[in-house]
Design a protein around this motif. Sequence first.
Motif, PDB file in Angstrom:
ATOM      1  N   PHE A 164      -0.248   1.083  -2.464  1.00 32.58           N
ATOM      2  CA  PHE A 164      -0.330   0.664  -1.209  1.00 32.58           C
ATOM      3  C   PHE A 164      -0.005  -0.961  -1.204  1.00 32.58           C
ATOM      4  O   PHE A 164      -0.514  -1.679  -2.010  1.00 32.58           O
ATOM      5  CB  PHE A 164      -1.627   1.040  -0.468  1.00 32.58           C
ATOM      6  CG  PHE A 164      -1.677   2.400  -0.160  1.00 32.58           C
ATOM      7  CD1 PHE A 164      -1.215   2.898   0.996  1.00 32.58           C
ATOM      8  CD2 PHE A 164      -2.637   3.293  -0.743  1.00 32.58           C
ATOM      9  CE1 PHE A 164      -1.183   4.295   1.383  1.00 32.58           C
ATOM     10  CE2 PHE A 164      -2.780   4.387  -0.468  1.00 32.58           C
ATOM     11  CZ  PHE A 164      -2.054   5.038   0.710  1.00 32.58           C
ATOM     12  N   ASP A 165       0.759  -1.453  -0.170  1.00 32.06           N
ATOM     13  CA  ASP A 165       0.924  -2.891  -0.115  1.00 32.06           C
ATOM     14  C   ASP A 165      -0.074  -3.732   0.627  1.00 32.06           C
ATOM     15  O   ASP A 165      -0.375  -4.928   0.522  1.00 32.06           O
ATOM     16  CB  ASP A 165       2.054  -3.076   0.843  1.00 32.06           C
ATOM     17  CG  ASP A 165       3.574  -2.242   0.286  1.00 32.06           C
ATOM     18  OD1 ASP A 165       3.617  -2.566  -0.934  1.00 32.06           O
ATOM     19  OD2 ASP A 165       3.993  -1.592   0.923  1.00 32.06           O
ATOM     20  N   PHE A 166      -0.893  -3.210   1.438  1.00 26.03           N
ATOM     21  CA  PHE A 166      -2.252  -3.790   2.203  1.00 26.03           C
ATOM     22  C   PHE A 166      -3.270  -2.599   2.541  1.00 26.03           C
ATOM     23  O   PHE A 166      -2.833  -1.444   2.418  1.00 26.03           O
ATOM     24  CB  PHE A 166      -1.765  -4.361   3.298  1.00 26.03           C
ATOM     25  CG  PHE A 166      -1.189  -3.387   4.656  1.00 26.03           C
ATOM     26  CD1 PHE A 166      -2.114  -3.012   5.626  1.00 26.03           C
ATOM     27  CD2 PHE A 166       0.022  -2.882   4.614  1.00 26.03           C
ATOM     28  CE1 PHE A 166      -1.784  -2.223   6.607  1.00 26.03           C
ATOM     29  CE2 PHE A 166       0.593  -2.344   5.806  1.00 26.03           C
ATOM     30  CZ  PHE A 166      -0.353  -1.790   6.658  1.00 26.03           C
ATOM     31  N   ALA A 226      -6.911   1.684  -3.596  1.00 27.32           N
ATOM     32  CA  ALA A 226      -5.702   1.665  -2.868  1.00 27.32           C
ATOM     33  C   ALA A 226      -4.643   0.839  -3.497  1.00 27.32           C
ATOM     34  O   ALA A 226      -3.347   1.276  -3.560  1.00 27.32           O
ATOM     35  CB  ALA A 226      -5.950   0.942  -1.305  1.00 27.32           C
ATOM     36  N   ARG A 227      -4.775  -0.242  -4.023  1.00 26.99           N
ATOM     37  CA  ARG A 227      -3.909  -1.048  -4.942  1.00 26.99           C
ATOM     38  C   ARG A 227      -3.508  -0.278  -5.952  1.00 26.99           C
ATOM     39  O   ARG A 227      -2.311  -0.325  -6.399  1.00 26.99           O
ATOM     40  CB  ARG A 227      -4.614  -2.221  -5.385  1.00 26.99           C
ATOM     41  CG  ARG A 227      -3.558  -3.315  -6.154  1.00 26.99           C
ATOM     42  CD  ARG A 227      -4.331  -4.220  -7.016  1.00 26.99           C
ATOM     43  NE  ARG A 227      -5.358  -3.631  -7.905  1.00 26.99           N
ATOM     44  CZ  ARG A 227      -6.413  -4.315  -8.322  1.00 26.99           C
ATOM     45  NH1 ARG A 227      -6.913  -5.525  -7.912  1.00 26.99           N
ATOM     46  NH2 ARG A 227      -7.011  -3.713  -9.492  1.00 26.99           N
ATOM     47  N   PRO A 269      11.601   4.935  -0.560  1.00 24.07           N
ATOM     48  CA  PRO A 269      12.886   4.937  -0.311  1.00 24.07           C
ATOM     49  C   PRO A 269      13.172   4.464   0.997  1.00 24.07           C
ATOM     50  O   PRO A 269      14.403   4.208   1.344  1.00 24.07           O
ATOM     51  CB  PRO A 269      13.446   6.393  -0.550  1.00 24.07           C
ATOM     52  CG  PRO A 269      12.481   7.011  -1.225  1.00 24.07           C
ATOM     53  CD  PRO A 269      10.999   6.243  -1.116  1.00 24.07           C
ATOM     54  N   PHE A 270      12.424   4.285   1.947  1.00 25.99           N
ATOM     55  CA  PHE A 270      12.619   4.022   3.663  1.00 25.99           C
ATOM     56  C   PHE A 270      12.568   2.611   3.866  1.00 25.99           C
ATOM     57  O   PHE A 270      12.538   2.408   5.033  1.00 25.99           O
ATOM     58  CB  PHE A 270      11.772   5.059   4.410  1.00 25.99           C
ATOM     59  CG  PHE A 270      12.289   6.539   3.838  1.00 25.99           C
ATOM     60  CD1 PHE A 270      13.493   7.010   4.185  1.00 25.99           C
ATOM     61  CD2 PHE A 270      11.437   7.205   3.101  1.00 25.99           C
ATOM     62  CE1 PHE A 270      13.586   8.239   4.101  1.00 25.99           C
ATOM     63  CE2 PHE A 270      11.602   8.303   2.960  1.00 25.99           C
ATOM     64  CZ  PHE A 270      12.708   9.181   3.324  1.00 25.99           C
ATOM     65  N   GLU A 271      12.380   1.857   2.684  1.00 24.71           N
ATOM     66  CA  GLU A 271      12.331   0.218   3.033  1.00 24.71           C
ATOM     67  C   GLU A 271      10.896   0.005   4.095  1.00 24.71           C
ATOM     68  O   GLU A 271      11.004  -0.622   4.819  1.00 24.71           O
ATOM     69  CB  GLU A 271      13.340  -0.201   3.483  1.00 24.71           C
ATOM     70  CG  GLU A 271      14.428  -0.347   2.580  1.00 24.71           C
ATOM     71  CD  GLU A 271      15.706  -0.844   3.389  1.00 24.71           C
ATOM     72  OE1 GLU A 271      15.689  -2.067   3.295  1.00 24.71           O
ATOM     73  OE2 GLU A 271      16.688  -0.162   3.663  1.00 24.71           O
ATOM     74  N   VAL A 272       9.758   0.883   3.892  1.00 19.68           N
ATOM     75  CA  VAL A 272       8.722   0.659   4.799  1.00 19.68           C
ATOM     76  C   VAL A 272       7.583   0.046   4.029  1.00 19.68           C
ATOM     77  O   VAL A 272       7.402   0.386   2.796  1.00 19.68           O
ATOM     78  CB  VAL A 272       8.229   2.092   5.330  1.00 19.68           C
ATOM     79  CG1 VAL A 272       8.118   2.993   4.164  1.00 19.68           C
ATOM     80  CG2 VAL A 272       7.472   1.908   6.486  1.00 19.68           C
ATOM     81  N   THR A 273       6.857  -0.622   4.624  1.00 21.69           N
ATOM     82  CA  THR A 273       5.524  -1.290   4.263  1.00 21.69           C
ATOM     83  C   THR A 273       4.609  -0.378   4.453  1.00 21.69           C
ATOM     84  O   THR A 273       4.206   0.109   5.638  1.00 21.69           O
ATOM     85  CB  THR A 273       5.400  -2.764   4.840  1.00 21.69           C
ATOM     86  OG1 THR A 273       6.494  -3.449   4.650  1.00 21.69           O
ATOM     87  CG2 THR A 273       4.011  -3.207   4.270  1.00 21.69           C
ATOM     88  N   VAL A 274       3.733  -0.055   3.333  1.00 20.32           N
ATOM     89  CA  VAL A 274       2.824   0.992   3.412  1.00 20.32           C
ATOM     90  C   VAL A 274       1.470   0.564   3.148  1.00 20.32           C
ATOM     91  O   VAL A 274       1.080  -0.052   2.302  1.00 20.32           O
ATOM     92  CB  VAL A 274       2.937   2.187   2.439  1.00 20.32           C
ATOM     93  CG1 VAL A 274       2.122   3.332   2.808  1.00 20.32           C
ATOM     94  CG2 VAL A 274       4.614   2.479   2.732  1.00 20.32           C
ATOM     95  N   GLY A 275       0.270   0.761   4.404  1.00 25.26           N
ATOM     96  CA  GLY A 275      -1.134   0.394   3.956  1.00 25.26           C
ATOM     97  C   GLY A 275      -1.750   1.563   4.220  1.00 25.26           C
ATOM     98  O   GLY A 275      -1.273   2.775   4.567  1.00 25.26           O
TER      99      GLY A 275
END
Length: 630
Positions: A153-155, A148-149, A90-96
């Motif tokens: 996770f995005d990366f 992770a995928r 919900p916080f528009e953050v890219t997460v790896g």
Amino acid sequence: MSGVLFEPVRLGPLTLRNRLVMAPMGTCLDNGGYITDDTVAYYRRRAEGGVGTITVEGCLVSADTVGPEPRLSGPEFLPGLRGLVDALRPFEVTVGVQLMHPGRQVVDGPSVAPSPVPLNSAAPVPHELTGGEIGSVIADYAAAAVRAREAGFDFVEVHGAHGYLPSNFLSPGFNRRTDSYGGDLAGRARFSVEVARAIVDSSGLPLVWRLNGSDGPSGGLEIDEAVAAARMIVNAGASAISVTAGTWLSLQVTLAPMSTPRGAMRHLAAAVRRAVDVPVMAVGRLDDPADAASAVRDGDADLVLLGRGLIAEPDWPSKVAAGRLDDVRPCIACNACVDLVGRGERARCSVNPEVGRERTWVVEAASVKRRVMVVGSGPAGLEAARIARLRGHEVSLWERDGELGGKLEVASLAPSKHEVLRYRAHQRRVLDELGVTVTVGVDVTPAVVASEGPDVLLLATGASPLVPPIPGIDAPHVHDAQRLLRGQITVPDGARVVVIGGSATGCETAELLADSGVPTTIVEMRRSVGAGIEAITRRTMVRGLRDAGVEILTSATVVGIESDAVTWTDADGALHETPADLVALAIGWRPTGALDALPPGLEVRVVGDADTPADFVRAVNEGADAGLTV
């Protein structure tokens, strides 16, 4: 000035909403490798603060590795990691997430490495990985990336730095193989290249590679080879390079204490950025907004990693974006968070008591507003006053000295500890904005308390110096070390000073004296000096003391003080004498405790060192607890 930090930037197919990345840092908030609600709350709090990208702390990729880190070594760990990613969406953050194999740098369990070279003389000789075992580890990385995928996770990021397994392969000092995974740089980089290709091919996720620009004073990889290795890893499919430095043998480089200049690793990122065509991340005390913006604006990096700065101030990005620079709680690089996690304890912070308990942290308005009198303005008193006022109480803060800070003010007088003053200044600014009444230069007595008429008295008066019954300790040339730190005692030209006690105050006193060219000796009854100082800071300080010519005598028990010497016995009981024209006492502390003859019926609490002398973290957290419950 800092607007450049809030521009979007591409990372492979991803668009990051700003150039600020939360660095992967261990927390010990997991449970046996599983993500917990406390872990989720910790990361969610940072996501709320506006950082564009979060890299979740290192997760172990191999099932046989022993460590306190979370795990990605099997499908059983996916639900917790998936829940963490979902909580941050919900916080528009890219997460790896960082993928990690510690190699030989383990506290327990199997120790493996490219070559059977131990970390140090006390560490076990690691098992030299065979070709087949190398292939199995590479497969572990690829499988972890696929998980992770699946977790959303995005990366992924590979921890290829700090002396962990990929870094150990790259090091010419520790990789002594003669097969295709050793020798020249191409051979030493082969493991990293194959891991990168396996991850990209198997998962399809963008890959960030964390790379040492220098292994530090311990020897090993240096910037020229690091630049060449970065090119190889990018050619293997990496979408970004995160540049850092140091190993377990040079942690003062990796996790620079407050005595290290800001941005000390920035030149390493700049060298890599000139050589590759993917984004480069810089790290290393870049939590000053001007420094962070300069790193991007000057072309040294595309992204800035915030580590300890986001522990101290989760709202760093949103406050800086809004121009509220004075509201940013400063990280003072005391490394308390690092020290706790290094001992296997939960992450906490010296300046932010919320850390590690985000899930339960609530500052609620008090149902009954009361008059709260806080006596003592050390870490515990400052935080107790702040939290109590936030809850709506009428708060006054009283300090005997002319400046706020208690032992903070004294510690800041050492040349390597000036950073402490940033925290004191921040707290004073916050208290003024909240409307806390501050009175300095008043010794609070029961009569003063009675005249103020508080409902609650919080005694945060700290601790007093211990003065043991050593013959000669009351001589006129013997002084409390704090008086030397404050400049209240003039050291005559050519005088020789002996500091009795080598804990934090003793080392700080010796540092100040040596910086002024005063011949100084520390006499400490323990086997080492620096008790009570975080390990990395202690290592740096002790090295600095020795370099400055300070004589350090350990396992030395003082038995007498003469007019021109200090006598002491060594571990075998032999008697020695060290010349001394002036003696500084830094032997220890005793709690001041409660005041006598206080008004009847008054609620009194004793907090911080006034109850039990301890460290900065405990003092701040006890002060916060008092404010939360008053």
